[in-house]
Design an enzyme around this catalytic site. Structure first.
Site, mmCIF file in Angstrom:
data_model
loop_
_atom_site.group_PDB
_atom_site.id
_atom_site.type_symbol
_atom_site.label_atom_id
_atom_site.label_comp_id
_atom_site.label_asym_id
_atom_site.label_seq_id
_atom_site.Cartn_x
_atom_site.Cartn_y
_atom_site.Cartn_z
ATOM 1 N N GLY A 72 -38.501 -47.924 90.829
ATOM 2 C CA GLY A 72 -37.920 -48.930 89.956
ATOM 3 C C GLY A 72 -36.689 -49.549 90.580
ATOM 4 O O GLY A 72 -35.567 -49.089 90.353
ATOM 5 N N ASP A 106 -37.076 -44.486 87.520
ATOM 6 C CA ASP A 106 -36.407 -45.513 86.730
ATOM 7 C C ASP A 106 -37.295 -46.750 86.649
ATOM 8 O O ASP A 106 -36.840 -47.878 86.837
ATOM 9 C CB ASP A 106 -35.051 -45.853 87.361
ATOM 10 C CG ASP A 106 -34.181 -46.707 86.446
ATOM 11 O OD1 ASP A 106 -34.397 -46.678 85.223
ATOM 12 O OD2 ASP A 106 -33.278 -47.386 86.968
ATOM 13 N N HIS A 160 -41.184 -48.269 81.054
ATOM 14 C CA HIS A 160 -40.788 -47.426 79.935
ATOM 15 C C HIS A 160 -41.906 -47.165 78.932
ATOM 16 O O HIS A 160 -41.648 -46.735 77.810
ATOM 17 C CB HIS A 160 -39.585 -48.046 79.223
ATOM 18 C CG HIS A 160 -38.327 -47.973 80.022
ATOM 19 N ND1 HIS A 160 -38.148 -48.688 81.181
ATOM 20 C CD2 HIS A 160 -37.190 -47.255 79.847
ATOM 21 C CE1 HIS A 160 -36.947 -48.425 81.675
ATOM 22 N NE2 HIS A 160 -36.348 -47.548 80.880
#
Length: 216
Positions: free
Chosen positions: A46, A141, A144
């Site tokens: 990410g 990261d 989501h």
């Protein structure tokens, strides 16, 4: 080796486009410095525009190891048009699609760290499938949703070396944060329940776990 970045590195981090708060960035940097002592690569899943990548690259430079960052650069779910975290400046005017790669490259160039990071442009599960090198640190990261957060964990956590660190960002236990932090929270619980990882620190929404077992 210091566990705090130089002032110019911290200033570059704070000036970069992105969402990580400074206290979590400092925790990321300290973890990366510690993990770098294993002499193995550090990997981030990410990239977005390179805010956290600045700290990872600087820690890798200090440790003399390689830092890598994985992203398709088309933006995660909450960064698409119409959503809260969408930034029109990251849209390719010709294609009408998000493309954070040019911003990322400018960010790392301005920070003087472009030569200390390897950018892997593609989808995390595809790259993880062909990865075989042990890693001192994996920083998750990315997306989501449960689909993306789980895929990042399943693809990369097995590559964390014994004694290495697994970092998970945007861990929000409160169900009110279902869209922004519940999937990372569930991955965090999964890592702990696996018996392979032990939590060693918490900084805001950032969890730092050490690889202490083999039960992934």
């Amino acid at each position: 080796m210091t566990t705090a970045p130089q002032p110019e590195t911290l200033a570059a981090f704070e000036a970069a486009k992105g969402f990580m708060p400074t206290d979590e960035g400092l925790a990321l940097y300290a973890a990366a410095v510690e993990a770098g002592r294993l002499g193995l690569p550090l990997l981030e899943v990410g990239t977005y525009c390179g805010r956290s990548t600045i700290l990872l690259a600087d820690a890798a430079r200090a440790a003399g190891v390689t830092a890598l960052t994985v992203d398709h650069h088309r933006g995660s779910e909450e960064q698409q048009p119409g959503w809260e975290y969408h930034d029109p400046e990251t849209v390719d005017p010709e294609l009408g699609l998000m493309d954070t790669l040019p911003t990322f490259r400018r960010t790392l160039h301005k920070a003087g760290l472009e030569e200390h990071i390897v950018a892997l442009v593609g989808r995390s599960p595809q790259i993880a499938k062909i990865w075989s090198t042990p890693l001192a640190l994996v920083f998750i990261d990315g997306g989501h949703t449960d689909e993306h957060a789980s895929a990042d964990y399943e693809g990369w956590a097995p590559h964390v070396a014994e004694g290495g660190l697994l970092l998970i960002h945007d861990v929000f236990p409160d169900p009110v944060d279902e869209f922004t932090g519940q999937a990372p929270y569930r991955v965090h619980l999964r890592a702990l329940e696996s018996g392979a990882f032990t939590e060693i620190s918490v900084s805001g929404s950032l969890r730092v776990l050490r690889r202490t077992g083999t039960g992934i």
